[in-house]
Write an enzyme that holds these catalytic residues in place. Sequence first.
Site, PDB file in Angstrom:
ATOM      1  N   LYS A   1       0.858  -1.191   0.000  1.00  0.00           N
ATOM      2  CA  LYS A   1       0.000   0.000   0.000  1.00  0.00           C
ATOM      3  C   LYS A   1       0.892   1.239   0.000  1.00  0.00           C
ATOM      4  CE  LYS A   1      -3.940   1.928   2.611  1.00  0.00           C
ATOM      5  NZ  LYS A   1      -4.773   1.772   3.832  1.00  0.00           N
TER       6      LYS A   1
ATOM      7  N   SER B   1      -9.679   1.362   2.884  1.00  0.00           N
ATOM      8  CA  SER B   1      -8.900   2.187   1.992  1.00  0.00           C
ATOM      9  C   SER B   1      -7.756   1.438   1.290  1.00  0.00           C
ATOM     10  CB  SER B   1      -8.300   3.363   2.773  1.00  0.00           C
ATOM     11  OG  SER B   1      -7.347   2.893   3.707  1.00  0.00           O
TER      12      SER B   1
ATOM     13  N   SER C   1      -9.625  -0.665   7.126  1.00  0.00           N
ATOM     14  CA  SER C   1      -9.030  -0.459   5.798  1.00  0.00           C
ATOM     15  C   SER C   1      -8.296  -1.666   5.220  1.00  0.00           C
ATOM     16  CB  SER C   1      -8.082   0.739   5.833  1.00  0.00           C
ATOM     17  OG  SER C   1      -8.827   1.927   5.813  1.00  0.00           O
TER      18      SER C   1
END
Lengths: 95, 443
Positions: B56, B131, B155
Amino acid sequence: MEDSKISEEEVKRIAELSRLKLDDESAKKRFEEFNEILSYFSQIAELKGQGRPIFNEINAIREDEVKEFDNQSGIIANFYKKQERYLKAPKAKIK
Amino acid sequence: MDFVSKVERAINLAKKNELNAFIEVYPEAIERAREVQKKMDEGKAGKLAGIIFSIKNNIAIKGKRLTCASKMLSHYIAPYNAAVIRKLIQEDAVIIGSNNMDEFACGSDGTTSAFGPTKNPLNPELVPGGSSSGSASAVGQGIVDCSLGSDTGGSIRCPSAFCGVFGFKPSYGAVSRYGLADMAMSLDQIGPIANSLDVIMKVFEVIRGEDENDETTHNFSLNPLKEVRSVAIPREALQCDDVIKNAIYEAKERFEKNGIKVKEVDIPILKYGIPIYYLTVFAEFSSAMQKYDGLRYGYCDDLNDYVDGSTEIRTKFLGDEVKRRIMLGTFITSKEQKHAWHRKALEARALFFEKIQQVFSSTDLLLLPTMPCLPWKIGEKSDDPLKMYLSDLFTVIANLIGSPAITIPFKSMNSVVGVQLIGRRRDDLLVLNAAKLIQQQEG
């Protein structure tokens, strides 16, 4: 918290404090949006009583020792404006 | 297919980027794959050799762009490795790229990225969840074996559930966050997303542990593995889609077949999770975002005045949801509000913690849906922030109490949904082993 509604003037003031520009139309939109969110969130006022603080064991403080970072040039490379090894910053005027 | 060819395939697919799951691809990973292959041949390889990773893009990889999917950081190059990256590399992981995400991790469906929305591999018209949207999408597409994500209120678990993969949020304190761009520091945690529990467990074993640069890891130890004795389903969590409820009942049966008692309990305080969570996030996030002033990060062109220049840059380079959270955080922590909102949220969080501890005094695990609903169409909730926030109802619980939580993909009535297990803080091993007990067989 009963007077939870935020006013349109407050929205503008908050934007300024947040260092964000807000035109009148956006301020109106934010005003409606924030009131909807805050009205919903104000339900936590119904919760009575207090719990014990969580995670109190993590308040660890380390010794204040200076350690040299091994890639200072990597940090400086990210400066947009610089003079030698220094970050070049504008004046901060007091209004 | 040998390992080097697998890495080559992964790099090519990431470059094509059909579902916009990647922000950057690292072609030099192929060289690294050859080195790792050589070590494997010599029997000298680390614990993660043979596993292909992506990361990420809010976790720092030295010399690579760390964008947080924001225009503010679109050219920022990380000057050091996050603690978790250092550990992955030490154990011979191969990292092929960085993943798309919601901007600064603010979002529940992958649509707030400045680089455009990520798409769901199960159905590209639907959101992948957020997310860590690109992480779960890349794993779901089979491009990588594992991606590290971050989880502040779901997330890791939300996108894992929506993309049909495993996602694990470790206990608060179990994994160092050094090198993670913080969203809300009392809630953030790094964890793995993968197609199998074996990979999740291997990666967790490597990334966990004390780190001098993150004090939440100091003196933190996991509880030794115990057998699961009892599981509780919160009745409040059964108010969800039938497809999801069906999966929860199947998970219940699987526990019972293993001789584990499953009971239903009432935890009325759960409904306050969203306000407590978001008020905490707003306060911590608005403070964390002050450093993005166009000077240390971003591009402040106006060299006449600092305040005007940084206002200009923040207005131009930050997205809508990020601005919303900064403003609400500034409001609730402002002098005029006398900290009423924030203080109440802190008190309520302590109460929330205590009520759930009471449940954990007679049960080892909570069994509940990861998400209360199925993935929606891209853009469907983008104009309704409150509706978006409410979808985090079942994931915020673990962050508020610092607990480990996992989402397990369950096939249910022609869909794949996420079944969630939450354990006591430090019971990470118990949570992982319980997941192993109830996961559906492959195929």
